[in-house]
Design an enzyme around this catalytic site. Structure first.
Site, mmCIF file in Angstrom:
data_model
loop_
_atom_site.group_PDB
_atom_site.id
_atom_site.type_symbol
_atom_site.label_atom_id
_atom_site.label_comp_id
_atom_site.label_asym_id
_atom_site.label_seq_id
_atom_site.Cartn_x
_atom_site.Cartn_y
_atom_site.Cartn_z
ATOM 1 C CD GLU A 153 -2.852 1.050 2.451
ATOM 2 O OE1 GLU A 153 -3.466 2.079 2.802
ATOM 3 O OE2 GLU A 153 -3.001 -0.058 3.023
ATOM 4 C CG ASP A 172 -2.440 5.527 3.613
ATOM 5 O OD1 ASP A 172 -3.452 5.835 2.981
ATOM 6 O OD2 ASP A 172 -2.373 5.574 4.858
ATOM 7 C CD GLU A 206 -5.106 7.543 6.231
ATOM 8 O OE1 GLU A 206 -5.477 8.116 7.270
ATOM 9 O OE2 GLU A 206 -4.955 6.315 6.144
ATOM 10 C CG ASN A 216 2.070 4.088 6.883
ATOM 11 O OD1 ASN A 216 3.230 3.682 6.811
ATOM 12 N ND2 ASN A 216 1.244 3.710 7.846
ATOM 13 C CG ASP A 242 3.691 -0.013 12.386
ATOM 14 O OD1 ASP A 242 2.580 0.540 12.529
ATOM 15 O OD2 ASP A 242 3.939 -1.166 12.771
#
Length: 289
Positions: free
Chosen positions: A102, A104, A106, A121, A129
């Site tokens: 992934e 990411d 946001e 991320n 993490d």
């Protein structure tokens, strides 16, 4: 061992790839499906505009019809205006399964006048993490801005209006997993996360301001589309397939990080009291100012 594995993966990609298809810059109705939200997601203006809305009952989301394996993805977003505290607008690439990959992004809403936080991320084989967060240096609700990802065999780069803000390098030769085998769809959603999104959950969503709306336009995927085990790439894709940072681009990224990064997992000793993740000892650790 790791370096030879990386070379083999590049060779395998080349053998299973056809450089024929055009850049995908289609309309939202052709490139995406609205997957949830009960009518709160809308495709407008003959497919040129997509909006997602959130109210107390539900948020909404969409996903790409195609899966991608490496590419340069651009999309323009105008985020939720006004008091957006508690809301999260997501934009990410993700593969299937329990050991997913992934990339990411946001956008964490905030009180009127406070900066939006862009949360990033990277997950490899189901493990994330690797958070880095940035205050956006402009009002992302006043106009559309371009949020991009470059993903190739060398690195993943996050960009805002063409400015690189984060790089995740391929360090397989140091036994650090990299995103290279799993095709990913593009997803986006607008949802309520007031239990954690704004000041650690201290500021809750003000539902009197609902519905909250984020808008999207100008999607472009200069990317390899994965289908039946083969990848079909735009004819000009070698530009981003071979993309690496020069010194000037890396210096530009470091300036942005020094000014606007507000969280970096690689310097969070409270979170990692027994030692930082391996890639943190290889990448230059960036102190927050």
């Amino acid at each position: 061992m790791g370096r030879s594995t990386s070379i083999l993966s590049i060779l395998l990609f080349a053998l299973t790839t056809t450089f024929l298809s055009p850049v995908y810059a289609g309309t939202f109705d052709r490139e995406f499906d609205i997957t949830w939200g009960g009518g709160r997601g809308k495709i407008l203006n003959n497919g040129e505009l997509l909006t997602l809305s959130l109210d107390r009952a539900s948020g909404s989301g969409f996903q790409s019809k195609k899966e991608y394996l490496f590419g340069k993805i651009d999309i323009q977003i105008k985020l939720v205006p006004g008091n957006s505290a508690g809301t999260v607008t997501t934009y990410y690439l993700k593969s299937k399964g329990d050991t997913w990959d992934e990339i990411d992004l946001e956008f964490l809403g905030n009180l009127t006048g406070d900066p939006y936080v862009m949360h990033t991320n990277v997950y490899t084989q189901g493990k994330g993490d690797r958070e880095q967060q940035f205050n956006l240096w402009f009002d992302p609700t006043a106009a559309f801005h371009t949020y991009s990802v470059i993903w190739n065999h060398h690195h993943i780069v996050f960009l805002v209006d063409g400015i690189p803000i984060r790089q995740f390098k391929n360090l397989e030769h140091r036994r650090i997993p990299y995103l290279k085998m799993q095709p990913m769809r593009l997803y986006s959603s607008l949802w309520n996360a007031d239990q954690w999104a704004t000041r650690g959950g201290l500021v809750k969503t003000d539902w009197s301001k609902a519905p909250f709306t984020a808008s999207y336009r100008n999607f472009r995927a200069d990317a390899c589309v994965s289908y039946a085990g083969k990848s079909y790439c735009p004819a000009g894709s070698r530009r981003w397939l071979s993309h690496r940072f020069g010194r000037a681009a890396e210096d530009k990224m470091r300036v942005v990080q020094r000014k606007f990064m507000v969280y970096n997992y690689c310097v969070d000793s409270k979170r990692f009291p027994h030692g930082f993740p391996k890639e943190c000892g290889i990448h230059e650790r960036q102190k927050l100012v």
